[in-house]
Motif scaffolding. Structure first.
Motif: not given
Length: 406
Positions: A1-8, A129-136
């Motif tokens: 999965m791409s990083p953007a898809l992971v965050v989504l 850092r990834v979790m903080s982006r997802a929590l945004t």
């Protein structure tokens, strides 16, 4: 999965929690009256959901380590949609409580897998850092939930607001079915053995990094739950706000939370996880103590809650990504079990808070909300400045009991 898809994917899976709670909060006074229920019974529709959410994570965590993340997600989200439909059709408060309990258990699959998935794919520092982006993303979802819940409830009634949770669950199910790729590299065929699972949990509870961050996340969620469970009664019944105005208050809180997640990403490279958490805890302390002091002084006004709560919610946007990834960090081969145990502890504490609020809210005052937040603000500062500062910088290899789950 791409990083953007992971965050989504993470944002939607984690966002199912505010959808299930925040979107429903503006309807609480209305459904309490419509179903002829007491305030304490209405509180059970929230506290029973969270207790089921906590216990279910223990089961789903083991299942996700055994069979992988994807099948557990699909099963959990499917059950969530069915239970959400049940809440919208509930003819009595008892049926509503039962349907919300099932909905909470199913929600456990989504949130637990999201936290475990971060550990599957990233080391703890990058994971924060990834979790903080997802929590945004979660914050953006939460921004929409309360205003949307108030609007839908005003236009079509509280049942329509509950039906909206089924729509969100269906969209999340479709995304997982179509785009999600399994993140667990090696499922553990022995993950469901009871003795081994209990030994692993015992090892985690003895691990200083896990206990430090789990205590932090439990206190942070207890503070948030104190607000969630009492805010609609306080703002609508005590302070006289309309449901749309209450939705705007919730919108402001969500924006403050988003600001916290952005601040978290800025602080982490400079101060590390312990330093970031300690700085955020100062905001929790100042905001909570100010709110409690104003309530004790007899100030019952919207600003007396909203202004201090802004600091508290900014801090919450830091505590959650750091705390959740920090707790799971030492257990890369048992991330499902560690995520489940962390979530279970949070929900048990929240259930205790809800039980207290069910009685305290009979008082027609802002004090139960304000004093509860003040208490947890002090606890967050103490935990951050002691346990997290002492153990948070270390991510040692999990001890023997926890490694046995690998």
């Amino acid at each position: 999965m791409s990083p953007a898809l992971v965050v989504l994917v993470l944002a939607l899976l984690l966002g199912i929690q505010p959808v299930t709670t925040d979107l429903y909060l503006p309807t609480l006074p209305a459904l309490t009256q419509a179903l002829g229920a007491r305030v304490s019974q209405a509180q059970l529709t929230l506290t029973a959901l969270l207790l089921a959410f906590g216990f279910a994570q223990l089961v789903f965590g083991a299942l996700a380590d055994r069979f992988g993340r994807r099948p557990v997600l699909l099963a959990g989200l499917g059950a969530y949609v069915l239970a959400a439909l049940g809440t919208a059709l509930a003819p009595s408060i008892e049926v509503l409580i039962a349907a919300r309990t099932v909905q909470g258990a199913a929600m456990g699959a989504a949130v637990m897998v999201a936290r475990a998935m971060v550990r599957d794919l990233y080391e703890p520092a990058e994971g924060a850092r990834v979790m903080s982006r997802a929590l945004t993303g979660l914050g953006i979802i939460a921004c929409l939930c309360a205003p949307l819940g108030g609007l839908v409830s005003d236009l079509w009634g509280w049942r329509a607001a509950l039906l909206s949770t089924a729509v969100f669950g269906g969209l999340a199910f479709a995304l997982i079915a179509l785009r999600f790729r399994e993140s667990l590299a090696r499922p553990d065929p022995r993950a469901l053995e009871p003795g081994r699972l209990v030994a692993a949990w015992g090892g985690m509870l003895r691990h200083p990094v896990f206990t430090s961050f789990t205590a932090l996340t439990a206190a942070a969620y207890a503070l948030l739950f104190t607000f969630l469970a009492s805010s609609s009664f306080v703002f609508i019944n005590v302070l006289g706000l309309s449901k749309p105005a209450y939705g705007l208050v919730m919108l402001w809180n969500s924006l403050s939370y988003i600001a916290g997640t952005l601040l978290c990403r800025r602080w982490l490279p400079r101060h590390g996880v312990p330093g970031t958490v300690c700085r955020a805890s100062l905001l929790s302390l100042v905001g909570g103590v100010c709110m409690g002091a104003l309530a004790l002084a007899g100030v019952q006004a919207v600003w007396a809650i909203v202004l201090p709560l802004t600091l508290v919610m900014v801090a919450h946007g830091v505590h959650q990504p750091c705390g959740q990834t920090g707790a799971i960090g030492p257990f890369p081969q048992a991330a499902g079990a560690a995520s489940a145990l962390n979530g279970f502890v949070q929900m048990v504490v929240a259930f205790g808070v809800g039980a207290w609020l069910g009685v305290a809210l009979e008082e027609h005052s802002t004090r139960p909300l304000a004093l509860g937040i003040a208490f947890w603000g002090v606890m967050l500062a103490l935990l951050a400045w002691t346990l997290v500062r002492r153990h948070g910088g270390a991510q040692p290899v999990a001890n023997k009991a926890a490694r046995s789950t690998a």
